[in-house]
Scaffold this motif. Structure first.
Motif, mmCIF file in Angstrom:
data_model
loop_
_atom_site.group_PDB
_atom_site.id
_atom_site.type_symbol
_atom_site.label_atom_id
_atom_site.label_comp_id
_atom_site.label_asym_id
_atom_site.label_seq_id
_atom_site.Cartn_x
_atom_site.Cartn_y
_atom_site.Cartn_z
ATOM 1 N N SER A 27 0.602 -1.160 0.050
ATOM 2 C CA SER A 27 0.123 0.080 -0.129
ATOM 3 C C SER A 27 0.674 1.298 -0.264
ATOM 4 O O SER A 27 0.185 2.283 -0.301
ATOM 5 N N GLN A 28 1.997 1.117 0.403
ATOM 6 C CA GLN A 28 2.931 2.249 0.364
ATOM 7 C C GLN A 28 4.107 2.230 -0.291
ATOM 8 O O GLN A 28 5.235 2.852 0.137
ATOM 9 N N LEU A 29 4.169 1.410 -1.331
ATOM 10 C CA LEU A 29 5.316 1.096 -1.953
ATOM 11 C C LEU A 29 6.170 2.134 -2.519
ATOM 12 O O LEU A 29 7.396 2.007 -2.600
ATOM 13 N N ASP A 30 5.676 3.168 -2.834
ATOM 14 C CA ASP A 30 6.293 4.448 -3.468
ATOM 15 C C ASP A 30 6.974 5.391 -2.490
ATOM 16 O O ASP A 30 7.863 6.092 -2.798
ATOM 17 N N SER A 31 6.816 4.883 -1.201
ATOM 18 C CA SER A 31 7.657 5.490 -0.181
ATOM 19 C C SER A 31 8.650 4.585 0.527
ATOM 20 O O SER A 31 8.969 4.805 1.608
ATOM 21 N N MET A 32 9.070 3.401 -0.159
ATOM 22 C CA MET A 32 9.627 2.447 0.626
ATOM 23 C C MET A 32 10.806 2.089 -0.130
ATOM 24 O O MET A 32 10.769 2.481 -1.434
#
Lengths: 298, 842
Positions: B379-384
């Motif tokens: 769900s938060q791949l773009d900040s990981m």
């Protein structure tokens, strides 16, 4: 319980091109004691004689022998002689076994004793990996809520029927996905294939290395996979334990199957592994004789 | 990403220390939030400000030069050809106050204790962590780092992790946390030591005035600990450093550490297991090994029980550890606990095993093998930052924030296909410290690698400061030596200056124990022998090239043309320069051929080929050369300024001249500075054998020519043999073949003659291991006897008077026989002392 006494002579012979100055061998040739099987005697001989020979119990509890030969040789012979008393396997009624989905979920959550040990055999291993294509192959046998033994027997029968025994088709290094594509192979390939199928559904399955008696008693079919060592599969059933199946012969290994040991796949229990210094090519020949010496009651 | 400020154009007013762009939220190591320089930085900042940019640049350049001279490298995988990449150290160190360091130190010790206890539980104990649900079983069972053959193997003093490295970062809030652990064969300590040795030369006053904590104590303790870890009952343990070899990325460090710690550096092929014991194959025979400080990854250590495709390991090593005859530091199987997938589980494990909270938290990490972690990550791949869960998978990391939509969905698919193989971490901003970029200090992200050594009985030593690595840009969030980026020396600054001035920041380790000097591994002897042969071969070739170029340059009358024709024939016979004997001599063709030999890297046996061979052989025995010798060897390379320009002959002459000088410097160092052990002996044996073989080859080629040509090549021959002065002084005569032969073949006083080489070979042979020499028998090694007898059969006195040779055929036959004996002796040495063939798996 009636047990048959077997005398097994397993001879492995290498001829090398040129001289090998040092070789180190790791051997898993001594049959292990198991519920239905008793090792009466085991003898290991190497030619030329090793400068060191030691035995230890490996990670899976199999007996492993380590040997080093450090004089120049161009031929090596390993003679493993075993005397084993083998009894019948216990195979429950299929309807008594739990649905396969229950086995899967139990093995995921149960961290006690045997279940944790079984968990280890439910993951990919180098020669029996988890993959969607194997899950797809099993789907036809693993219908919802089917008792696990029922489903495994169905899969075993399908592998025996749909895959052709063909020693020319594969080698030790042939990956199991290739076996699936070729629909051919030998006992080792079928065992890996079935293990991969079971693991791909999340079920624990292990690889058994052993021998099989092949002289056909009158009126019975000759069993395949006779020339050398044999291999089959064991799967885990909570409450009962491990149940062996032989996908090469579509049967439950029993009085005529002798277990050497088990692991996740062949690589964990290969009978002989060696590292050589010197020499170039090599020529391997293996002969196995399994002779029934009579039976005893205990 | 922000653009890196171009260092070529310093913005006016920015001053010496550029400040952090206000867009970047990061902890500033040097400047407090109030804009004031933090206390522990103030002294250094003042010193730098006083020096000014010009002076700092000069010192920075000096640091680069020292590193280059020391030959410090970090090899990068995947770069073809030359794999040595120079290591970089920033002129500005990274500073931490002692009080803060003490807290980090305690945290590192705690972490070492914790990971060691995990190893103990999973490999040695009852796997309580699995049974009680502290670790999911698949994290161990499907972990490629879990080596089943190593379970249950005894580990002396329960020290699984003798050395542990932790990469730490400081978040914007000022809190340090651990990004990752390196547990199987961590690198960094040697580079840290080298960085310190550079900075102590570049900033000698600053380092003294800041009372920086010294490093050598750590290495002294490490040496003691390694000895203490030897198998029980071992009195004076033989410790070796096991390296994968010169192609490994951190090979420089392996050689450097071996030298600093005083241990023998060995490759897998140098070791053998006999009777469940590990031995070093030395020229003196097998020498038992008690402790192995390994820089070889777990799985490669034993082709018999671990990865069968490994050619770097030792067959039977696992069996030897099982038998308890050798200690491996770190224990085999330790890759398990450096799996990033362990990070999310460490806090509860610390409470269970140590009854302590973690002193240093891990960077927030999620393991995708857990369903709720997977949901969170996706769900938060773009900040990981997504990384492989197990270190054996060399791929990634993937920065969610930098990926396109398509790439993100590819990554998502990859994770979903086998979630347990991935972890994700929060993007951590790195704290920034000033780094010298061209003409000013700019803030750059830093990662601190802490190193902690353990010796059992709860004894620990922490490298004071560790290795700081610098990100290539101010806002980078990852630092990897594999991806470039520099490094910094790390100074733990004492806040109170009670300690006196202590200038000796680097003390080379002394081998204090009384044991016999460790043997020279057969492989090292082999490399040294060939180093000697190639260095000599190169010298001969350069002399030949110089001789030809000299004659081509002052080509004048026609008479010389005839001489050149004869020389061409000689070179053709020697197979050094192709020359068509049927055609008249063409200076241009000759020049082209000679320059090709000098400059063309594709000519087998050419100058550049020989330089590469010298480098390869020298690299493999790098631990045996002093810093000075290594610096000279470092100069022995073809550099672009040697390339052919407008004055090809003059330039070639300069190039040859400088290479000849470096070769002379190398042999000078060898003669004056190398201990007269077997290492030196084999190096010199190589040189002598090569010189004899080459001389015989030259003489045969000259005698084979017809008498007129023979006579005309005598001068260049003497020139190439560096014997022209001796000849003139001795014979006062014109050049004649007989005396030339006498001088170059038989004269025991001429250091270039074959007889002289034979005498040297005989001297060395007396000291060779395993050779029994009695006063009566003299040196009776195969080939040497034949060489001596054959040389003695020449009628020396007659030869010295002879103008020409009567029986050319029989002379040629004698020379041929001498050649074959010299070559035979080289082969005999190889079979007798260098046999270390690689194993194969069957």
């Amino acid at each position: 319980m009636r047990r048959i006494i077997y005398q097994i002579e397993h001879v492995t012979r290498w001829g090398y091109v040129g001289h090998v100055s040092v070789s180190h061998m790791l051997m898993r040739l001594a049959p292990r004691n198991d519920g239905r099987q008793l090792l009466l005697n085991h003898n290991l001989e190497l030619e030329p004689g090793p400068s060191a020979l030691s035995a230890h119990s490996d990670y899976f509890g199999n007996t492993a022998h380590f040997a080093a030969i450090d004089r120049s040789h161009s031929e090596m012979v390993i003679r493993s002689s075993s005397r084993v008393a083998v009894g019948p396997a216990f195979v429950p009624d299929a309807s008594e076994t739990p649905p396969w989905e229950t086995v899967r979920s139990q093995c995921r959550v149960d961290r006690t004793g045997q279940a944790l040990e079984a968990n280890e055999f439910s993951h990919s291993s180098p020669l029996a990996p988890v993959d969607r294509q194997f899950a797809e192959l099993s789907a036809q046998s693993f219908l919802p809520d089917r008792p696990i033994l029922d489903a495994v027997m169905h899969l075993t029968a399908r592998i025996a029927a749909e895959f052709k025994f063909d020693p020319q088709a594969t080698q030790v290094s042939t990956p199991v996905s290739e076996v699936l594509r070729l629909r051919r192979g030998v006992c080792q390939d079928f065992a890996h294939l079935q293990i991969a199928c079971l693991r791909s559904l999340g079920l624990p399955a292990r690889y058994i290395s052993g021998y099989i008696e092949t002289d056909p008693p009158p009126g019975q079919m000759k069993l395949r996979g006779a020339d050398a060592s044999h291999a089959w599969v064991s799967f885990y059933c909570p409450g009962i334990g491990w149940i062996d199946v032989d996908p090469t012969n579509n049967c439950f290994p029993s009085m005529r199957h002798i277990t050497i040991g088990w692991g996740r796949d062949y690589a964990d229990v290969s009978p002989v592994r060696g590292v050589l210094v010197g020499g170039s090519g090599q020529d391997l020949s293996v002969s196995v004789d399994v002779v029934a010496m009579g039976s005893v009651e205990d | 990403m922000t653009k890196v400020t171009d260092s070529e154009s310093p913005a006016a007013g920015d001053g010496l220390f550029r400040s952090l762009s206000p867009h970047i939220r990061a902890f500033d190591e040097m400047t407090g939030e109030d804009g004031r320089i933090r206390d522990h930085w103030s002294h250094l900042v003042k010193a730098f400000t006083k020096h000014g940019a010009m002076e700092i640049k000069a010192r920075s350049d000096n640091a680069d030069r020292i590193l280059r001279e020391h030959g410090v490298t970090y090899n990068v995988y995947g770069e073809a050809g030359s794999i040595d990449r120079p290591w970089g150290v920033d002129v500005a160190p990274f500073l931490l106050p002692a009080s803060e360091w003490e807290r980090i130190e305690a945290a590192l010790i705690q972490r070492s204790r914790l990971l060691n206890r995990i190893m103990e539980d999973l490999y040695g104990g009852g796997q309580r962590l699995l049974r009680n649900g502290f670790l999911p079983p698949e994290l161990v069972y499907s972990n490629p780092g879990f080596l089943r053959p190593c379970r249950g193997i005894p580990v002396p003093r329960q020290v699984y992790l003798h050395l542990l490295a932790c990469d730490m970062v400081r978040s914007a809030s000022g809190q340090w946390s651990v990004l990752s652990d390196r547990a199987q064969a961590p690198s960094g300590a040697g580079y840290a030591l080298e960085n310190r040795s550079v900075l102590s030369r570049v900033l000698p006053d600053e380092i003294r005035e800041s009372s920086v904590r010294r490093l050598p104590e750590f290495f002294r303790r490490q040496r003691e600990m390694l000895s203490a870890l030897a198998p029980e009952g071992c009195q004076d343990p033989n410790v070796i450093v096991l390296t994968p070899g010169p192609r490994n990325e951190t090979y420089f460090e392996h050689a450097y550490l071996a030298r600093s710690l005083g241990f023998t550096l060995a490759e897998g092929a140098d070791l053998t297991v006999r009777n469940q014991r590990v031995y070093l194959k030395t020229v003196e025979g097998l020498q038992a090994v008690d402790v192995i400080l390994r820089r070889l990854d777990d799985a490669f250590c034993d082709p018999l029980e671990l990865r069968s495709d490994s050619f770097l390991g030792v067959a039977g090593l696992v069996e030897a550890t099982r038998a308890g005859t050798v200690t491996l530091a770190n224990a085999l199987g330790s890759a398990l606990v450096e799996s990033a997938a362990f990070l999310p589980f460490l806090e509860p494990i610390s409470r269970l095993l140590l009854d302590q909270e973690l002193l240093l938290p891990c960077v927030p990490t999620w393991w995708c093998g857990r369903a709720r972690d997977l949901r969170h990550v996706l769900s938060q791949l773009d900040s990981m930052v997504v990384k492989p869960a197990f270190r054996t998978h060399r791929s990634g990391p993937w920065f969610g924030g930098r990926l396109s939509k398509v790439e993100l969905s590819d990554l998502k698919e990859r994770i979903e296909a086998s979630p347990r193989d991935f972890i994700a971490q929060e993007m951590v901003g790195l704290s920034v410290a000033p780094a010298w970029i061209g003409q000013a200090f700019e803030p750059r992200g830093v990662v601190l690698r802490g190193m902690v050594a353990s010796g059992g009985d709860d004894s620990f030593a922490v490298l004071p400061g560790g290795l700081t690595r610098v990100a290539p840009t101010a806002c980078a969030s990852v630092v990897s030596s594999q991806e470039g980026g520099g490094s910094k020396d790390t100074w733990i600054v004492r806040e109170s200056t009670q300690s006196g001035s202590d200038t000796s920041h680097i003390t080379p380790a002394l081998r204090t124990s009384g044991r016999t000097i460790p043997g020279v591994p057969s492989r090292a002897a082999d490399n040294l022998f060939w180093l000697g042969r190639y260095a000599e071969r190169l010298e001969q070739q350069l002399r030949m090239i110089r001789c030809v170029i000299g004659r081509l340059s002052d080509e004048t009358g026609t008479g010389t043309s005839v001489a050149m024709q004869s020389l061409g024939l000689l070179l053709n016979r020697m197979e050094s320069v192709p020359f068509d004997p049927a055609r008249p001599f063409d200076p241009e063709i000759c020049q082209e051929a000679v320059l090709k030999l000098l400059h063309d890297p594709g000519v087998p046996g050419g100058t550049r080929d020989l330089l590469a061979l010298i480098r390869t052989n020298a690299s493999a025995v790098r631990d045996r050369f002093s810093g000075d010798t290594w610096r000279i060897l470092g100069r022995l390379q073809w550099t672009p300024d040697m390339a052919t320009g407008r004055l090809p002959l003059a330039e070639a002459q300069t190039a040859v001249q400088s290479l000849v000088l470096y070769l002379a410097a190398f042999s000078g160092m060898e003669m004056e500075n190398m201990t007269r052990g077997h290492g030196w002996r084999f190096l010199d044996l190589g040189r002598r054998v090569e010189r004899a073989i080459h001389m015989l080859h030259m003489l045969r080629s000259a005698v084979e020519l017809d008498p007129h040509d023979s006579l005309r090549v005598l001068e260049p021959l003497l020139e190439m043999a560096d014997s022209i002065l001796t000849y003139r002084r001795r014979y006062f005569s014109d050049l004649r073949l007989g005396p030339v032969l006498e001088l170059l073949l038989l004269d025991p006083a001429n250091p270039r003659s074959v007889a002289f080489q034979l005498a040297q070979l005989e001297d060395h042979s007396r000291e060779l291991p395993g050779v029994n020499i009695t006063r009566e028998s003299g040196v009776n090694l195969p080939h040497l006897v034949a060489l001596r007898e054959s040389l003695a059969s020449f009628p020396r006195a007659e030869l010295a008077r002879a103008a020409s040779v009567d029986d050319q055929a029989s002379l040629l036959q004698q020379l041929a026989q001498l050649s074959s004996e010299a070559g035979g002796f080289s082969d005999w040495l190889a079979t007798r002392y260098f046999s270390h063939s690689l194993p194969r798996v069957g």
